[in-house]
Design a protein around this motif. Structure first.
Motif, mmCIF file in Angstrom:
data_model
loop_
_atom_site.group_PDB
_atom_site.id
_atom_site.type_symbol
_atom_site.label_atom_id
_atom_site.label_comp_id
_atom_site.label_asym_id
_atom_site.label_seq_id
_atom_site.Cartn_x
_atom_site.Cartn_y
_atom_site.Cartn_z
ATOM 1 N N VAL A 123 87.701 7.397 -29.232
ATOM 2 C CA VAL A 123 87.563 7.243 -31.150
ATOM 3 C C VAL A 123 88.575 7.052 -32.264
ATOM 4 C CG1 VAL A 123 86.944 9.379 -32.882
ATOM 5 C CG2 VAL A 123 86.514 9.567 -30.699
ATOM 6 N N GLN A 124 90.152 7.095 -31.422
ATOM 7 C CA GLN A 124 91.231 7.146 -31.382
ATOM 8 C C GLN A 124 91.415 5.395 -32.200
ATOM 9 O OE1 GLN A 124 94.857 8.171 -29.626
ATOM 10 N NE2 GLN A 124 93.944 9.404 -28.840
ATOM 11 N N ILE A 125 90.646 4.592 -30.738
ATOM 12 C CA ILE A 125 90.226 3.340 -31.108
ATOM 13 C C ILE A 125 89.047 3.131 -32.213
ATOM 14 C CG2 ILE A 125 89.698 1.021 -29.744
ATOM 15 C CD1 ILE A 125 92.288 2.019 -28.980
ATOM 16 N N VAL A 126 88.037 3.626 -32.141
ATOM 17 C CA VAL A 126 87.423 3.373 -33.336
ATOM 18 C C VAL A 126 88.416 4.032 -34.559
ATOM 19 C CG1 VAL A 126 85.406 4.729 -34.539
ATOM 20 C CG2 VAL A 126 85.131 4.610 -32.326
ATOM 21 N N ILE A 127 89.074 4.394 -34.659
ATOM 22 C CA ILE A 127 89.924 5.272 -35.837
ATOM 23 C C ILE A 127 90.345 4.362 -36.450
ATOM 24 C CG2 ILE A 127 91.372 6.234 -37.095
ATOM 25 C CD1 ILE A 127 89.936 8.867 -35.454
ATOM 26 N N ILE A 128 91.284 3.924 -35.546
ATOM 27 C CA ILE A 128 92.546 2.279 -36.021
ATOM 28 C C ILE A 128 92.192 0.502 -35.808
ATOM 29 C CG2 ILE A 128 93.854 0.722 -35.122
ATOM 30 C CD1 ILE A 128 94.646 3.170 -32.882
ATOM 31 N N ALA A 129 90.536 0.556 -35.307
ATOM 32 C CA ALA A 129 89.596 -0.171 -36.115
ATOM 33 C C ALA A 129 89.289 -0.678 -37.358
ATOM 34 C CB ALA A 129 88.210 -0.850 -34.621
ATOM 35 N N ASN A 130 88.659 0.900 -38.021
ATOM 36 C CA ASN A 130 88.125 0.805 -39.126
ATOM 37 C C ASN A 130 88.558 1.400 -39.697
ATOM 38 O OD1 ASN A 130 86.221 1.862 -40.948
ATOM 39 N ND2 ASN A 130 84.360 2.246 -39.510
ATOM 40 N N SER A 131 89.063 2.293 -39.662
ATOM 41 C CA SER A 131 90.026 3.046 -41.435
ATOM 42 C C SER A 131 91.304 1.937 -41.014
ATOM 43 C CB SER A 131 90.650 4.462 -41.084
ATOM 44 O OG SER A 131 89.339 4.705 -41.500
#
Length: 315
Positions: A198-206
């Motif tokens: 989830v951390q990777i998703v947040i960094i990649a997205n936001s």
């Protein structure tokens, strides 16, 4: 892993928001300050919207985008600020599970829409200054509507891609959010499982959308500044005044976003103050910067006020 099953077994029904500071005297001061800022933000952006969409002289692409930006700013200031203001004078600073994730959804939906709108406004200024002969052809009414529609769609997409990763996590114990409202990095840390993905998703997205939009804007405005060097001194002055206003908003909006979401799980106590900045302070900059620095807007507002006073006197 059955995330929906874990979600149904979640023991957390509400979250506790710690707020800015643990001092009742300072909280009352913030209550008065933030209440005033919020009222001015809503009224200021509402005034810009009414002025833009009721004044024929402002029926241009730039002001059409500005009116939409004012709507987004007004809504962005309202998604969490009223709740935060109330929490400043109450002992139990809680928010329901549903309310928390509604805040997260609206934050990223409206924040994403504003980013795309700012890029659209930069594109509008680029065409106006670098390709003036083709301006009305390129920035047609249809193009403006498509740009606004794209901003809302991409904002929805930006938010919708992240929320499912977090809302389905199991929250089985810790429920204290060290901020003034719910946001992805802080709420994700409270889950009872490893949240590395989830951390990777947040960094990649936001994180990446904030950084990429910011870089696009800086490059665009740099190209515009290079172009206006060849214009007359009067034209340079007017163009630089407009661009300075745009760039000020861009830096003050994107700076906190990049800091928070590029390193979303670092323990920086300054994050909560940056959150205040881009949800409370930045939305008020729109009416201040774009109005006080813009003669056309000030003239249109005076005429609108005169018309309102005249209509009241006639009745």
């Amino acid at each position: 892993m059955d995330f929906m099953g874990q979600f149904n077994q979640s023991q957390v029904s509400e979250f506790i928001l710690l707020g800015l500071i643990n001092s009742q005297e300072i909280e009352f001061l913030f209550f008065a300050l933030f209440s005033m800022i919020y009222v001015v933000t809503v009224l200021g952006n509402l005034l810009i919207m009414v002025t833009v969409f009721s004044t024929p002289n402002l029926n241009t692409p730039m002001y059409f985008l500005l009116g939409n930006l004012s709507f987004v700013d007004m809504t962005l200031a309202s998604f969490a600020t009223p709740k935060m203001i109330v929490n400043l004078v109450t002992k139990h600073k809680t928010i329901s599970f549903t309310g928390c994730f509604t805040q997260i959804f609206l934050l990223h939906f409206l924040g994403g829409a504003e980013m795309i709108l700012l890029v659209s406004m930069a594109y509008d200024r680029y065409v106006a200054i670098c390709k003036p002969l083709h301006y009305m052809t390129i920035m047609s009414k249809k193009t403006c509507i498509l740009l606004v529609a794209a901003s809302w769609f991409l904002g929805l997409l930006h938010s919708g891609l992240q929320i499912p990763f977090v809302v389905n996590l199991p929250f089985c114990g810790p429920n204290v959010v060290d901020s003034i409202f719910c946001d992805l990095p802080l709420v994700t840390k409270l889950a009872c499982v490893d949240t590395y993905t989830v951390q990777i998703v947040i960094i990649a997205n936001s994180g990446m959308i904030s950084l990429s939009c910011f870089l696009i804007l800086i490059i665009s405005y740099s190209m515009i500044f290079i172009t206006i060097r060849s214009h007359s001194s009067a034209g340079q002055s007017k163009a630089r005044s407009t661009l300075t206003a745009h760039i000020t908003v861009v830096i003050l909006f994107f700076g906190p976003c990049i800091f928070i979401y590029i390193w979303p799980f670092s323990n920086h106590s300054v994050d909560k103050f940056l959150a205040v900045f881009y949800t409370i302070v930045t939305p008020i900059l729109n009416p201040i910067i774009y109005t006080l620095r813009n003669k056309e807007m000030k003239t249109a507002m005076r005429k609108l006020w005169s018309s309102f006073v005249s209509s009241r006197e006639d009745t």
